[in-house]
Write a protein that holds these residues in place. Structure first.
Motif, PDB file in Angstrom:
ATOM      1  N   ALA A   1      50.741  45.279  48.391  1.00  0.00           N
ATOM      2  CA  ALA A   1      50.653  44.006  48.599  1.00  0.00           C
ATOM      3  C   ALA A   1      49.320  43.389  48.988  1.00  0.00           C
ATOM      4  O   ALA A   1      48.812  42.512  48.837  1.00  0.00           O
ATOM      5  CB  ALA A   1      51.689  43.496  49.885  1.00  0.00           C
ATOM      6  N   LEU A   2      48.505  44.332  49.886  1.00  0.00           N
ATOM      7  CA  LEU A   2      47.239  44.031  50.441  1.00  0.00           C
ATOM      8  C   LEU A   2      46.443  44.004  48.802  1.00  0.00           C
ATOM      9  O   LEU A   2      45.467  43.036  49.138  1.00  0.00           O
ATOM     10  CB  LEU A   2      46.658  45.066  51.180  1.00  0.00           C
ATOM     11  CG  LEU A   2      45.562  44.844  52.148  1.00  0.00           C
ATOM     12  CD1 LEU A   2      45.714  43.526  53.068  1.00  0.00           C
ATOM     13  CD2 LEU A   2      45.233  46.010  53.023  1.00  0.00           C
ATOM     14  N   ALA A   3      46.508  44.952  48.199  1.00  0.00           N
ATOM     15  CA  ALA A   3      45.851  45.007  46.991  1.00  0.00           C
ATOM     16  C   ALA A   3      45.905  43.567  46.013  1.00  0.00           C
ATOM     17  O   ALA A   3      44.876  42.975  45.581  1.00  0.00           O
ATOM     18  CB  ALA A   3      45.986  46.205  46.139  1.00  0.00           C
TER      19      ALA A   3
ATOM     20  N   SER B   1      43.895  38.436  44.219  1.00  0.00           N
ATOM     21  CA  SER B   1      44.069  37.029  44.295  1.00  0.00           C
ATOM     22  C   SER B   1      42.817  36.108  44.805  1.00  0.00           C
ATOM     23  O   SER B   1      42.356  35.422  44.186  1.00  0.00           O
ATOM     24  CB  SER B   1      45.308  36.545  44.836  1.00  0.00           C
ATOM     25  OG  SER B   1      45.279  35.229  45.043  1.00  0.00           O
ATOM     26  N   LEU B   2      42.321  36.839  45.998  1.00  0.00           N
ATOM     27  CA  LEU B   2      41.160  36.179  46.548  1.00  0.00           C
ATOM     28  C   LEU B   2      40.012  36.317  45.864  1.00  0.00           C
ATOM     29  O   LEU B   2      39.173  35.521  45.724  1.00  0.00           O
ATOM     30  CB  LEU B   2      41.100  36.888  48.000  1.00  0.00           C
ATOM     31  CG  LEU B   2      40.024  36.356  49.024  1.00  0.00           C
ATOM     32  CD1 LEU B   2      40.119  34.758  49.374  1.00  0.00           C
ATOM     33  CD2 LEU B   2      39.911  36.941  50.242  1.00  0.00           C
ATOM     34  N   ALA B   3      39.633  37.674  45.007  1.00  0.00           N
ATOM     35  CA  ALA B   3      38.644  37.834  44.604  1.00  0.00           C
ATOM     36  C   ALA B   3      38.746  36.789  43.285  1.00  0.00           C
ATOM     37  O   ALA B   3      37.359  36.450  42.708  1.00  0.00           O
ATOM     38  CB  ALA B   3      38.619  39.299  43.907  1.00  0.00           C
ATOM     39  N   GLY B   4      39.885  36.450  42.761  1.00  0.00           N
ATOM     40  CA  GLY B   4      39.929  35.600  41.546  1.00  0.00           C
ATOM     41  C   GLY B   4      39.576  34.181  41.643  1.00  0.00           C
ATOM     42  O   GLY B   4      38.889  33.617  41.232  1.00  0.00           O
ATOM     43  N   LYS B   5      40.060  33.869  43.033  1.00  0.00           N
ATOM     44  CA  LYS B   5      39.609  32.576  43.454  1.00  0.00           C
ATOM     45  C   LYS B   5      38.354  32.141  43.743  1.00  0.00           C
ATOM     46  O   LYS B   5      37.454  31.361  43.578  1.00  0.00           O
ATOM     47  CB  LYS B   5      40.372  32.439  44.776  1.00  0.00           C
ATOM     48  CG  LYS B   5      42.038  32.186  44.603  1.00  0.00           C
ATOM     49  CD  LYS B   5      42.725  31.739  45.980  1.00  0.00           C
ATOM     50  CE  LYS B   5      44.093  31.579  45.642  1.00  0.00           C
ATOM     51  NZ  LYS B   5      44.824  31.625  47.188  1.00  0.00           N
ATOM     52  N   ALA B   6      37.504  33.643  44.058  1.00  0.00           N
ATOM     53  CA  ALA B   6      36.173  33.561  44.671  1.00  0.00           C
ATOM     54  C   ALA B   6      35.242  33.444  43.238  1.00  0.00           C
ATOM     55  O   ALA B   6      34.428  32.828  43.105  1.00  0.00           O
ATOM     56  CB  ALA B   6      35.738  34.925  45.281  1.00  0.00           C
TER      57      ALA B   6
ATOM     58  N   GLU C   1      41.822  48.446  42.482  1.00  0.00           N
ATOM     59  CA  GLU C   1      42.498  48.935  43.668  1.00  0.00           C
ATOM     60  C   GLU C   1      43.896  48.913  43.393  1.00  0.00           C
ATOM     61  O   GLU C   1      44.876  49.549  43.887  1.00  0.00           O
ATOM     62  CB  GLU C   1      41.728  48.474  44.650  1.00  0.00           C
ATOM     63  CG  GLU C   1      42.402  48.678  46.130  1.00  0.00           C
ATOM     64  CD  GLU C   1      41.971  49.965  46.401  1.00  0.00           C
ATOM     65  OE1 GLU C   1      42.976  50.420  47.369  1.00  0.00           O
ATOM     66  OE2 GLU C   1      41.201  50.549  46.030  1.00  0.00           O
ATOM     67  N   LEU C   2      44.259  47.557  42.874  1.00  0.00           N
ATOM     68  CA  LEU C   2      45.597  47.305  42.649  1.00  0.00           C
ATOM     69  C   LEU C   2      46.323  48.424  41.759  1.00  0.00           C
ATOM     70  O   LEU C   2      47.615  48.774  42.089  1.00  0.00           O
ATOM     71  CB  LEU C   2      45.742  45.875  42.204  1.00  0.00           C
ATOM     72  CG  LEU C   2      47.408  45.417  41.869  1.00  0.00           C
ATOM     73  CD1 LEU C   2      48.172  45.697  42.898  1.00  0.00           C
ATOM     74  CD2 LEU C   2      47.383  44.072  41.193  1.00  0.00           C
ATOM     75  N   SER C   3      45.708  48.756  40.636  1.00  0.00           N
ATOM     76  CA  SER C   3      46.341  49.819  39.779  1.00  0.00           C
ATOM     77  C   SER C   3      46.384  51.178  40.524  1.00  0.00           C
ATOM     78  O   SER C   3      47.582  51.684  40.398  1.00  0.00           O
ATOM     79  CB  SER C   3      45.273  49.897  38.639  1.00  0.00           C
ATOM     80  OG  SER C   3      45.816  51.146  37.695  1.00  0.00           O
ATOM     81  N   GLN C   4      45.511  51.414  41.279  1.00  0.00           N
ATOM     82  CA  GLN C   4      46.065  52.757  42.255  1.00  0.00           C
ATOM     83  C   GLN C   4      47.194  52.653  43.189  1.00  0.00           C
ATOM     84  O   GLN C   4      47.686  53.548  43.512  1.00  0.00           O
ATOM     85  CB  GLN C   4      44.345  53.043  42.787  1.00  0.00           C
ATOM     86  CG  GLN C   4      44.530  54.707  43.572  1.00  0.00           C
ATOM     87  CD  GLN C   4      44.828  55.528  42.665  1.00  0.00           C
ATOM     88  OE1 GLN C   4      44.078  55.798  41.863  1.00  0.00           O
ATOM     89  NE2 GLN C   4      45.701  56.505  43.227  1.00  0.00           N
ATOM     90  N   ALA C   5      46.962  51.384  43.716  1.00  0.00           N
ATOM     91  CA  ALA C   5      48.056  51.319  44.789  1.00  0.00           C
ATOM     92  C   ALA C   5      49.362  51.285  44.360  1.00  0.00           C
ATOM     93  O   ALA C   5      50.369  52.088  44.873  1.00  0.00           O
ATOM     94  CB  ALA C   5      47.705  49.828  45.571  1.00  0.00           C
TER      95      ALA C   5
END
Length: 423
Positions: free
Chosen positions: A146-148, A153-158, A189-193
């Protein structure tokens, strides 16, 4: 690495940080609670069933220990022809146990039953602790996913915001490159999570015989963070732990073996009653006899000496088990207290400050007052703070699972089965 895998309670934090839409997928199926996971493991564990069957085996040995020796019927014939004076003797012999052998065997069998029940209690306590740790590991991995996702999502918005500002000529294209790199890192990071979550869920499902990762959402156990008693109070409970109860049962079992060895030193008496018939003289006589071994050489002295030494060994093992458990208890309690201090500090100071700094950086970036590097730094600080918070929760709840191996910290859940066929 373990701080990434043994985290519990991140929902408490992330519930305020992740939008409700991002958590909607976790509520589409019935969640699996820690209590349910423990009960499933207790009823499905082959190891627990094995030690529970030892109780039934000991019950059979207890029945056998209470039985008396069987009588013996014999026929003796002297001569082969009745015309030449054949003699037939019919006799019934009954061994009579002396020295309290039967009572000693019964007491030993009772101690074996208590020892088998102690094995069940120890195995169940270990299983509960292991399932708790595995559940917390899987829950940690779930929250890291969930954190990843939030980070991605935040990185995409940025990245989108940086692209718009680059198109407007307000910032350098280098800022957009930085944001793209940050987004790619968040995706990795999401893939690893996700991979870590699948492994943790597979390890959890293995406790009840599952071969596929557990796909139900996991919930934060209802555990009070301030519920751990003082170390002194926990040490007073250690004497009633399953490990120490089993150690005392082992001592009692060896003492019962000593009593049986002493009883075996007393020779048994064999009483014989029969009739002797002489076919030639047509005379019948009553035969009465008593037999008793003479303990001249074998007085069971070797078995008695071994039994006494086993009592000494059992007492030494109990002392060793207590010292080992006391040290493990103190270590787990210390880790829990340190983690609790870190949790309190993170909640009161670090997390609010990191969140405030990030919000200010995002607002300033949107207004053109800060550069994108400032947003990245604030974002990195916020997520590092969250990771530290999750690590503290991990250490706290993992230490709680270690404490539960020896003492009851809160009300334990799940009752170990003693007879699977009766369920």
């Amino acid at each position: 690495m373990q701080s990434r895998h043994f985290v519990l309670g991140a929902v408490v934090l992330l519930a305020q940080l992740i939008p409700s839409g991002a958590r909607a997928a976790d509520t589409t199926s019935t969640p699996l609670t820690l209590e349910q996971a423990i009960v499933m493991a207790l009823f499905a564990s082959p190891e627990l069933r094995s030690v529970a069957q030892d109780v039934a085996i000991a019950a059979g040995a207890r029945v056998q220990a209470g039985l008396r020796p069987n009588p013996e019927l014999s026929l003796l014939r002297e001569g082969t022809s009745s015309n030449s004076g054949r003699t037939d003797t019919y006799q019934l012999s009954q061994p009579i146990e002396l020295g309290g052998k039967r009572d000693a065997r019964i007491r030993l069998a009772d101690r074996d039953q208590a020892l088998a029940r102690g094995d069940v209690a120890v195995t169940a306590a270990e299983l509960r602790a292991n399932v708790t740790a595995a559940y917390l590991e899987a829950l940690t991995a779930q929250e890291h996913v969930a954190l990843a996702r939030e980070s991605l999502s935040l990185a995409g918005k940025a990245t989108n915001a940086a692209g718009r500002r680059v198109a407007a000529g307000k910032i350098s294209p280098l800022e957009q490159t930085r944001s793209s790199v940050a987004e790619a890192g968040a995706r990795l990071e999401l893939s690893q999570a996700l991979a870590d979550a699948a492994l943790a869920r597979r390890r959890l499902a293995a406790y009840w015989g599952g071969t596929q990762p557990e796909n139900r959402p996991l919930l934060v156990p209802d555990i009070d963070l301030a519920a751990i008693p003082s170390l002194t109070e926990l040490q007073t409970r250690l004497a009633s732990s399953p490990q120490m109860r089993r150690a005392r049962a082992q001592i009692e079992r060896e003492e019962a073996q000593v009593n049986l060895a002493k009883a075996d030193r007393v020779p048994d008496l064999t009483v014989t009653l029969g009739r002797k018939k002489d076919s030639l003289a047509n005379v019948t006589q009553t035969v009465v006899g008593v037999a008793v071994p003479l303990p001249l050489f074998n007085r069971n002295q070797g078995s008695l000496l071994s039994a006494l030494r086993r009592v000494d060994k059992a007492r030494t093992d109990a002392e060793r088990e207590y010292l080992k458990a006391a040290q493990a208890l103190a270590d787990a309690h210390q880790r829990a207290m340190v983690a609790q201090e870190q949790i309190d500090s993170m909640r009161k100071e670090i997390l609010p400050a990191a969140q405030s700094a990030f919000n200010a950086a995002v607002t300033g970036f949107e207004l053109g007052k800060f550069g994108f590097i400032d947003v990245l730094d604030a974002q990195r600080t916020l997520f590092q703070s969250r990771a530290q918070y999750l690590g503290a929760l991990s250490a706290r709840y993992r230490s709680l699972a270690d404490l539960r191996r020896f003492v009851a910290v809160e009300g334990d859940v799940g009752t170990p089965p003693t007879d699977r066929n009766a369920q």
